[in-house]
Scaffold this active site. Sequence first.
Site, mmCIF file in Angstrom:
data_model
loop_
_atom_site.group_PDB
_atom_site.id
_atom_site.type_symbol
_atom_site.label_atom_id
_atom_site.label_comp_id
_atom_site.label_asym_id
_atom_site.label_seq_id
_atom_site.Cartn_x
_atom_site.Cartn_y
_atom_site.Cartn_z
ATOM 1 N N ARG A 222 -4.846 43.817 13.344
ATOM 2 C CA ARG A 222 -3.661 44.011 14.561
ATOM 3 C C ARG A 222 -1.898 44.488 13.831
ATOM 4 O O ARG A 222 -1.929 44.550 12.586
ATOM 5 C CB ARG A 222 -2.804 42.553 15.191
ATOM 6 N N ASP A 246 -5.944 51.697 12.931
ATOM 7 C CA ASP A 246 -6.896 51.740 14.576
ATOM 8 C C ASP A 246 -6.187 50.946 15.796
ATOM 9 O O ASP A 246 -6.073 50.792 17.253
ATOM 10 C CB ASP A 246 -8.086 50.787 14.669
ATOM 11 N N GLU A 251 1.689 48.949 20.999
ATOM 12 C CA GLU A 251 0.721 49.928 21.286
ATOM 13 C C GLU A 251 0.976 49.819 22.791
ATOM 14 O O GLU A 251 1.092 48.401 23.656
ATOM 15 C CB GLU A 251 -1.034 49.034 22.028
ATOM 16 N N HIS A 269 -7.294 52.135 19.096
ATOM 17 C CA HIS A 269 -7.678 50.439 19.160
ATOM 18 C C HIS A 269 -8.823 50.334 19.821
ATOM 19 O O HIS A 269 -9.305 50.629 20.791
ATOM 20 C CB HIS A 269 -6.701 49.450 20.032
ATOM 21 N N GLY A 271 -11.930 49.833 17.664
ATOM 22 C CA GLY A 271 -12.926 49.050 17.107
ATOM 23 C C GLY A 271 -14.891 48.674 17.606
ATOM 24 O O GLY A 271 -15.379 48.599 17.394
HETATM 25 C C1 8YV Z 1 -10.494 45.089 21.867
HETATM 26 C C2 8YV Z 1 -10.534 43.336 19.597
HETATM 27 O O1 8YV Z 1 -9.801 46.318 22.057
HETATM 28 O O2 8YV Z 1 -12.056 41.620 20.064
HETATM 29 C C3 8YV Z 1 -10.330 41.796 19.430
HETATM 30 O O3 8YV Z 1 -9.964 41.101 18.424
HETATM 31 O O4 8YV Z 1 -9.195 43.552 19.711
HETATM 32 C C4 8YV Z 1 -11.023 44.327 20.631
HETATM 33 O O5 8YV Z 1 -12.395 43.997 20.621
HETATM 34 C C5 8YV Z 1 -10.140 44.291 22.773
HETATM 35 O O6 8YV Z 1 -10.323 42.721 22.792
HETATM 36 C C6 8YV Z 1 -10.417 44.005 24.243
HETATM 37 O O7 8YV Z 1 -9.969 44.062 25.434
#
Ligand code: 8YV
Length: 304
Positions: A222, A246, A251, A269, A271
């Site tokens: 984050r 990322d 954001e 973002h 991942g």
């Molecule tokens: C996604 C994430 O961007 O799982 C997480 O914590 O940051 C990512 O998997 C997000 O949750 C999708 O909304």
Amino acid sequence: MLSSLAERLDTTYGAVELPTDDDVSEALATHGPGARVLVVSYGHPVGRPFLEALPDLEAVVNFGVGYDNIDVAAAHERGIVVGNTPDVLNDSVAELTVGLLLDVLRRMSAGDRYVRAGRWESGVAFPLARQLAGRRVGIVGMGRIGAAVARRLEPFGCEIGYHNRREVDASPYRFFDSALALAETSDALVVLAPATPETRHLVDADVLSALGPDGVLVNVARGSLVDECALLEALRAGTIAGAGLDVYADEPRVPSELWERDDVVLLPHVGSATREAREAMAGLVLDNVEAFLASGSLVTPVEG
Ligand code: 8YV
């Protein structure tokens, strides 16, 4: 969130899709009372006022492993359980992390820009990169994803250390009790810890300076874990060699100064943004909703 998940929630449970703009108060006033389960994803903050607009809420199910978008303490105070989607995205996030690290070190994205801009043809020299083999990689946050990244880095010939809230039992890697101590003995720092008040700006100016002019930073966790101003300053001053990001402090806004730099790789973002991970995340969200409505318990609840 996958549109197929929203459809499935609608057809199976008559779920109402809330607007994603900032002002959901009208929709909440209409649909909040009577709603027992809230399904949400990162980017949609579920704080105290949001929860208050849902007087009958019993469960919040997050589409994502990180749940810093949710005020878990406020939910738990009211006996509302909170669930997330751990494990199913480990492979995708770990792959992306290794890819970002390789890209920053080997300058792959920069090389792509250089070819497309015609700089190769026009005879401009492309700077030498750094290799991953033999690098000392420090992982900040040795959880499930951190361990998956470490396992993937071993065959590259990396020496791995980590910093974590507490030492991980039977971990084969060297533990450091602070991010600073880890940075002092690392050539690359990879951030994979959850966002909490304690981890805010864990990577600050001192940590970046300890990483050193040959060091690189990769953040796939984050934005709040890294002091973005300190990072910009470190890149400007050459205190570190580069960064692969990322995630960002605000954001989807990415500081324009980063756009101009060839020593950073910027991703939006992504991942867990593979079909495999997102479908598995959607499946786990459905499992959580189904289990909660059938038995009152979630499959993957989060602790307080
Ligand atoms: C996604 C994430 O961007 O799982 C997480 O914590 O940051 C990512 O998997 C997000 O949750 C999708 O909304």
